[in-house]
Write a protein that holds these residues in place. Sequence first.
Motif, PDB file in Angstrom:
ATOM      1  N   MET A   1      47.879  39.830  41.499  1.00 50.09           N
ATOM      2  CA  MET A   1      47.314  39.209  40.306  1.00 50.09           C
ATOM      3  C   MET A   1      46.797  37.790  40.570  1.00 50.09           C
ATOM      4  O   MET A   1      46.229  37.143  39.691  1.00 50.09           O
ATOM      5  CB  MET A   1      48.344  39.178  39.177  1.00 50.09           C
ATOM      6  N   ILE A   2      46.955  37.291  41.778  1.00 51.96           N
ATOM      7  CA  ILE A   2      46.475  35.944  42.122  1.00 51.96           C
ATOM      8  C   ILE A   2      44.966  36.004  42.296  1.00 51.96           C
ATOM      9  O   ILE A   2      44.454  36.771  43.127  1.00 51.96           O
ATOM     10  CB  ILE A   2      47.160  35.438  43.402  1.00 51.96           C
ATOM     11  N   ASN A   3      44.244  35.216  41.512  1.00 50.20           N
ATOM     12  CA  ASN A   3      42.782  35.305  41.538  1.00 50.20           C
ATOM     13  C   ASN A   3      42.130  33.965  41.865  1.00 50.20           C
ATOM     14  O   ASN A   3      42.811  32.960  42.069  1.00 50.20           O
ATOM     15  CB  ASN A   3      42.264  35.864  40.207  1.00 50.20           C
ATOM     16  N   ASP A   4      40.817  33.970  41.896  1.00 47.13           N
ATOM     17  CA  ASP A   4      40.086  32.783  42.347  1.00 47.13           C
ATOM     18  C   ASP A   4      40.211  31.596  41.400  1.00 47.13           C
ATOM     19  O   ASP A   4      39.941  30.459  41.798  1.00 47.13           O
ATOM     20  CB  ASP A   4      38.617  33.111  42.612  1.00 47.13           C
ATOM     21  N   THR A   5      40.640  31.824  40.152  1.00 44.88           N
ATOM     22  CA  THR A   5      40.805  30.683  39.241  1.00 44.88           C
ATOM     23  C   THR A   5      42.005  29.822  39.622  1.00 44.88           C
ATOM     24  O   THR A   5      42.125  28.687  39.156  1.00 44.88           O
ATOM     25  CB  THR A   5      40.971  31.154  37.777  1.00 44.88           C
ATOM     26  N   PHE A   6      42.881  30.344  40.480  1.00 44.01           N
ATOM     27  CA  PHE A   6      44.003  29.549  40.973  1.00 44.01           C
ATOM     28  C   PHE A   6      43.507  28.456  41.924  1.00 44.01           C
ATOM     29  O   PHE A   6      44.158  27.420  42.073  1.00 44.01           O
ATOM     30  CB  PHE A   6      44.999  30.429  41.741  1.00 44.01           C
ATOM     31  N   PHE A   7      42.359  28.718  42.566  1.00 43.65           N
ATOM     32  CA  PHE A   7      41.801  27.794  43.562  1.00 43.65           C
ATOM     33  C   PHE A   7      40.297  27.654  43.309  1.00 43.65           C
ATOM     34  O   PHE A   7      39.472  28.117  44.100  1.00 43.65           O
ATOM     35  CB  PHE A   7      42.057  28.319  44.979  1.00 43.65           C
ATOM     36  N   PRO A   8      39.916  27.030  42.192  1.00 43.75           N
ATOM     37  CA  PRO A   8      38.510  27.033  41.756  1.00 43.75           C
ATOM     38  C   PRO A   8      37.530  26.323  42.680  1.00 43.75           C
ATOM     39  O   PRO A   8      36.325  26.561  42.591  1.00 43.75           O
ATOM     40  CB  PRO A   8      38.577  26.343  40.390  1.00 43.75           C
ATOM     41  N   ASP A   9      38.022  25.490  43.560  1.00 42.13           N
ATOM     42  CA  ASP A   9      37.122  24.728  44.437  1.00 42.13           C
ATOM     43  C   ASP A   9      36.894  25.390  45.784  1.00 42.13           C
ATOM     44  O   ASP A   9      36.277  24.790  46.677  1.00 42.13           O
ATOM     45  CB  ASP A   9      37.675  23.309  44.652  1.00 42.13           C
ATOM     46  N   TYR A  10      37.380  26.626  45.957  1.00 46.98           N
ATOM     47  CA  TYR A  10      37.309  27.276  47.258  1.00 46.98           C
ATOM     48  C   TYR A  10      36.828  28.717  47.120  1.00 46.98           C
ATOM     49  O   TYR A  10      37.051  29.357  46.085  1.00 46.98           O
ATOM     50  CB  TYR A  10      38.689  27.282  47.930  1.00 46.98           C
ATOM     51  N   THR A  11      36.176  29.228  48.169  1.00 51.16           N
ATOM     52  CA  THR A  11      35.912  30.665  48.218  1.00 51.16           C
ATOM     53  C   THR A  11      37.233  31.357  48.515  1.00 51.16           C
ATOM     54  O   THR A  11      38.062  30.846  49.267  1.00 51.16           O
ATOM     55  CB  THR A  11      34.861  31.015  49.279  1.00 51.16           C
ATOM     56  N   PHE A  12      37.412  32.539  47.929  1.00 47.44           N
ATOM     57  CA  PHE A  12      38.751  33.141  47.888  1.00 47.44           C
ATOM     58  C   PHE A  12      38.641  34.653  47.927  1.00 47.44           C
ATOM     59  O   PHE A  12      37.718  35.246  47.358  1.00 47.44           O
ATOM     60  CB  PHE A  12      39.436  32.700  46.591  1.00 47.44           C
ATOM     61  N   TYR A  13      39.597  35.297  48.603  1.00 46.69           N
ATOM     62  CA  TYR A  13      39.719  36.750  48.514  1.00 46.69           C
ATOM     63  C   TYR A  13      41.185  37.147  48.587  1.00 46.69           C
ATOM     64  O   TYR A  13      41.951  36.604  49.388  1.00 46.69           O
ATOM     65  CB  TYR A  13      38.961  37.468  49.636  1.00 46.69           C
ATOM     66  N   ASN A  14      41.563  38.087  47.715  1.00 46.59           N
ATOM     67  CA  ASN A  14      42.926  38.616  47.695  1.00 46.59           C
ATOM     68  C   ASN A  14      42.935  39.970  48.391  1.00 46.59           C
ATOM     69  O   ASN A  14      42.414  40.957  47.880  1.00 46.59           O
ATOM     70  CB  ASN A  14      43.425  38.762  46.253  1.00 46.59           C
ATOM     71  N   ALA A  15      43.516  40.005  49.591  1.00 45.65           N
ATOM     72  CA  ALA A  15      43.563  41.229  50.398  1.00 45.65           C
ATOM     73  C   ALA A  15      44.910  41.927  50.300  1.00 45.65           C
ATOM     74  O   ALA A  15      45.293  42.692  51.192  1.00 45.65           O
ATOM     75  CB  ALA A  15      43.246  40.900  51.858  1.00 45.65           C
TER      76      ALA A  15
END
Length: 358
Positions: A85-99
Motif C-alpha cells: 500500500m506504500i505509494n508515490d505520495t509518500f515520497f512526492p519529490d522522487y520517482t518511485f516504484y513499489n515492487a
Amino acid sequence: MFKLIAKLMLFIPLLAGMMFVSYRVDPSGLFWGAGFERMASEYMLDGVYIDGYERLDGRALNEVYAKNVPYSPQILITGSSRSLMINDTFFPDYTFYNASNVSADRFDLMTSYYIFAKENKQPEVFIMGIDGWLFNDGEENIDGRSNKELYYEFIGEELGIENTSYEKTDPYEKYKALIDPSYFQGSVKYFLKDKSADVRPEPVPIDEIYNQNEVIKCPDGSIIYDKKFREHNEETVDLIVSIESEYEPLRLGNFHDVDMDYARIFEQFLTYLQEKGVRVVFYLPPYHSRMYATIESNPNHVGLLKTEKYLLDIAQKYDIDVVGSYDPETAGVENRDFYDSVHLKPEAVRRILSKLDI
C-alpha cells in the motif's frame, strides 16, 4: 557475384520485416513479457489505474515493467502485501516504484532489486519491507510463485556465490527467435487472432479508484484494497483478528532461530548494494497487538523476535536506517490502524515512514 549480391539486397528488407514483426508481436513474451502482464504494464506506464490485480502474476508484471520503464526509479521498495500500500505520495519529490509481491519470500527480496539492476535502472534508495519469515528456514516458507532461477542467477553472477542451482546461459539465445520462421508465423497468427474473449486488465477512471469492489493496481506498483476491505469497522476488524489469532501466523511455524545461512547471503547483498552506492532502508511492518501477543507467547515463533534483534544489530553494523517494528507498541501504532492482524492502513504506514530523512 553481382546477381548474388542483388538477391541478398532483396532478402535483407524481408528479413528485417520478419524480425520486426516477431519482436513487436512477441507471442511467447520473450522480449515484452506475457500478454496480460504486458498489457497491465503498458497501462501503468501510461499512468492508468487497472483492476484485475488478483488475476495478475505480480512478479512477472514487475519484470515487464522494469524492462519497459524509461527511467530508473529513485526509490524502489520491496516487501510482501504488508508493504504494497506504500505509494508515490509518500515520497512526492522522487520517482518511485513499489515492487512488492503478495506472500513475498527470501528470493523475492533480491530479485525485486535485480530486475531493475539488470536493465541498468538501479535505484538510489532501496526500501526493504522485511517480513520475519524471510529468515525462517524451510520449504514451507517459500512461495511457489517466486523466481528461484533469477535469484540463483543473481547470487551467482552478482554476489559471486557458487551454487549448483544456477547454470549460466547465453543472454542472446532468445534473439534467435527473431530469425526463426516458425516464430514469425506464430507472431502473424497471434496478431490476426480474435482477442475479444481474452482476459485482460481493465482501466479504472481515477475518480472511481476508491469505489471498486476489487483490488486496484496503481501506476506506481502499489495497490488500493477493495472498498469493503478498507471500510471494515472496528468490530469487524476485532472479529477478523480474533479468528486469525487462533491459527498459526503465516510462515512463522517452527521458527526458533535466524537462518544464518541465508543471513550470510543477505549481508553479502547489503555490502553489494552499498558498494553500488544504493542507500538501504529496513522497514519492519508491525503486527496487530493481539497477533503479536500470540507470537510473543509461543516458543515456536520466537525466531521472529530474534530476527528483529538480528536486523537491528546489522543495521547498526552497516549504518542502515530502520523504521517500524514487528512490535506494534514499538512501531507506534494502535489496533485501530489495522485492516486485519497483519495489514496496516496506509495512513499508519505513512506515519512510520515519515521518520525517514529522504
